[in-house]
Design a protein around this motif. Structure first.
Motif, mmCIF file in Angstrom:
data_model
loop_
_atom_site.group_PDB
_atom_site.id
_atom_site.type_symbol
_atom_site.label_atom_id
_atom_site.label_comp_id
_atom_site.label_asym_id
_atom_site.label_seq_id
_atom_site.Cartn_x
_atom_site.Cartn_y
_atom_site.Cartn_z
ATOM 1 N N THR A 1 -9.466 1.334 -1.232
ATOM 2 C CA THR A 1 -9.021 2.428 -1.644
ATOM 3 C C THR A 1 -9.492 2.416 -2.918
ATOM 4 O O THR A 1 -11.129 2.237 -3.459
ATOM 5 C CB THR A 1 -7.701 1.667 -2.173
ATOM 6 O OG1 THR A 1 -8.234 0.797 -3.392
ATOM 7 C CG2 THR A 1 -7.155 0.954 -1.120
ATOM 8 N N GLY B 1 -0.345 8.417 -3.889
ATOM 9 C CA GLY B 1 -1.102 6.957 -3.658
ATOM 10 C C GLY B 1 -2.108 7.556 -4.913
ATOM 11 O O GLY B 1 -3.300 7.767 -4.134
ATOM 12 N N SER C 1 -2.102 6.004 1.631
ATOM 13 C CA SER C 1 -2.908 4.529 2.388
ATOM 14 C C SER C 1 -2.227 4.907 4.011
ATOM 15 O O SER C 1 -3.494 4.161 5.027
ATOM 16 C CB SER C 1 -2.488 3.305 1.715
ATOM 17 O OG SER C 1 -3.850 3.260 0.750
ATOM 18 N N VAL D 1 0.003 -0.753 -4.384
ATOM 19 C CA VAL D 1 1.603 -0.831 -5.176
ATOM 20 C C VAL D 1 1.043 -2.208 -4.973
ATOM 21 O O VAL D 1 1.619 -3.311 -4.955
ATOM 22 C CB VAL D 1 3.289 -1.389 -4.113
ATOM 23 C CG1 VAL D 1 3.845 -1.067 -5.100
ATOM 24 C CG2 VAL D 1 2.592 0.790 -3.489
ATOM 25 N N TYR E 1 0.708 -1.060 0.264
ATOM 26 C CA TYR E 1 0.123 0.058 0.018
ATOM 27 C C TYR E 1 1.211 1.449 -0.155
ATOM 28 O O TYR E 1 2.399 1.327 0.452
ATOM 29 C CB TYR E 1 -1.275 -0.107 1.262
ATOM 30 C CG TYR E 1 -0.504 -0.831 2.355
ATOM 31 C CD1 TYR E 1 0.284 0.044 3.531
ATOM 32 C CD2 TYR E 1 -0.425 -1.690 2.853
ATOM 33 C CE1 TYR E 1 1.027 -0.463 4.506
ATOM 34 C CE2 TYR E 1 -0.557 -2.548 3.825
ATOM 35 C CZ TYR E 1 0.469 -1.421 4.754
ATOM 36 O OH TYR E 1 1.053 -2.562 6.231
ATOM 37 N N THR E 2 0.375 2.478 -0.020
ATOM 38 C CA THR E 2 0.591 3.707 -0.997
ATOM 39 C C THR E 2 1.174 4.534 0.881
ATOM 40 O O THR E 2 0.728 3.809 1.602
ATOM 41 C CB THR E 2 0.662 4.101 -1.512
ATOM 42 O OG1 THR E 2 -0.906 4.759 -1.244
ATOM 43 C CG2 THR E 2 -0.103 3.713 -3.167
#
Length: 377
Positions: free
Chosen positions: A48, A180, A22, A185, A18-19
């Protein structure tokens, strides 16, 4: 529960992460939950923009001067970068009204025009900002709170991590960016990306296609769909691998390829650079300055060389009255190099755009191919 999500490419399984965006959202949600309930959350999660629910463990919860803070640790899955393992903190507190979002320690500040954030603002991009606001509003409604909330995102080791990124060159100083667009990701090896491009083109050729429109990603696709007559056009996404895309086009004996891309990537084509990733090559300003030298003197070229973003350089070109000449020159040279790559076996056209200005220029063959694909520019 911890986030476990995998994608499969070419019979290989890759763990997604995850970014930083996030992480910021999840940390803020956890801090808000404690602010309103006094209960320490073990995990935090949200859905998301990609529609995938992501969750992560929460740690380091603290209360100080009426503010609650906690962190979520960045996990890039199988796509490891310099932000992997960083602690992304969110501090929240009640204010009179509104939702205020800012960056603290280790979050960069924007110092140059042309980026997703305004000059002077914390480098928290528009999608994470929107998600922070929306998730905060939802929690406030849940607990019947009608006042305001201040959110500060910080990354204690962000300044050091940023030195290993392109942030300083982009005009982002003092830390990393909170970014993001999808929240997830999705890792994929270089070979897997290239193989996927080849497989897609092979299928297209097998279905009888003689040509195709190619774009780096979603932004290019949206630009193409905004051209009159191309609203329903299908595109092939090639990420940064222009050279490999063209090699496949020649191998599978396509007749035509129309390439559409942002000036920040496609100016590199005018220098014969066939991988547009920033880690592979830059030369954006050098190429623009070289074309500018055909029309203006050394002083203007020096100003171009001092620019950080292509949007900033475009403003200078407009200021000195050579905008259209330079864009046409760049597009023409880009067409020359992509056609050289296919050794004349494929007819390639190029169109270049920017997010702020739309269409910047099209090469001679680019204009022709737009028409052949049913569009009009």
């Amino acid at each position: 529960m911890p986030f476990e999500y995998y994608i499969t490419k070419n019979n290989k399984s890759y763990r997604c992460g995850y970014t930083t965006g996030s992480c910021a959202v999840m940390a803020a949600k956890a801090a808000l939950e404690y602010l309103f309930t006094g209960i320490t959350p073990e995990y935090s999660g949200y859905t998301t923009p990609k529609g995938i629910y992501v969750s992560a463990g929460v740690s380091d919860l603290k209360i100080e001067n009426g503010a609650v803070s906690c962190c979520v640790i960045k996990d890039g899955g199988d796509d490891i970068d310099v932000t992997d393992g960083l602690k992304i903190y969110a501090s929240v507190r009640k204010i009179e009204n509104g939702i205020s979002i800012d960056g603290g320690e280790g979050v960069g500040r924007v110092t140059r025009k042309g980026l997703d954030c305004e000059v002077g603002a914390a480098a928290i991009n528009s999608v994470p900002r929107r998600l922070l606001k929306e998730e905060t509003e939802e929690i406030c409604r849940k607990y019947g709170y009608t006042g305001g909330i201040e959110i500060i995102i910080s990354v204690p080791n962000g300044r050091e991590a940023a030195e290993k990124t392109f942030n300083p060159r982009l005009g982002i100083e003092g830390g990393i960016s909170i970014i993001g667009t999808s929240g997830i990701v999705e890792p994929m090896s270089t070979r897997a990306i290239i193989d996927t491009i080849g497989a897609e083109l092979k299928v297209m050729k097998g279905s009888g296609a003689e040509g195709f429109i190619a774009v780096p990603g979603n932004y290019g696709e949206n630009f193409i769909k905004g051209i009159k007559g191309l609203e329903g056009a299908e595109t092939v996404k090639f990420s940064n691998y222009v050279g490999e895309l063209l090699d496949f086009a020649a191998e599978y004996k396509f007749k035509n390829v129309l390439l559409a891309g942002h000036i920040g990537k496609f100016v590199k084509l005018a220098g014969g650079i066939m991988n547009t990733h920033s880690s592979f090559a830059d030369c954006r300003m050098e190429i623009l300055a070289a074309h500018t030298a055909l029309y203006r003197g050394a002083d203007v070229c020096r100003e171009i060389m001092a620019c950080t973003t292509t949007d900033e350089a475009l403003e200078l070109l407009e200021k000195y009255g050579v905008f259209h000449q330079i864009m046409d020159s760049v597009a023409g040279k880009a067409e020359y190099y992509v056609n050289m790559r296919t050794r004349g076996f494929v007819s390639c056209g190029v169109i270049i755009y920017s997010d702020k200005r739309g269409l910047l220029s099209a090469g001679k063959n680019g204009k022709k191919l737009v028409g052949e694909f049913g569009g009009e520019i």
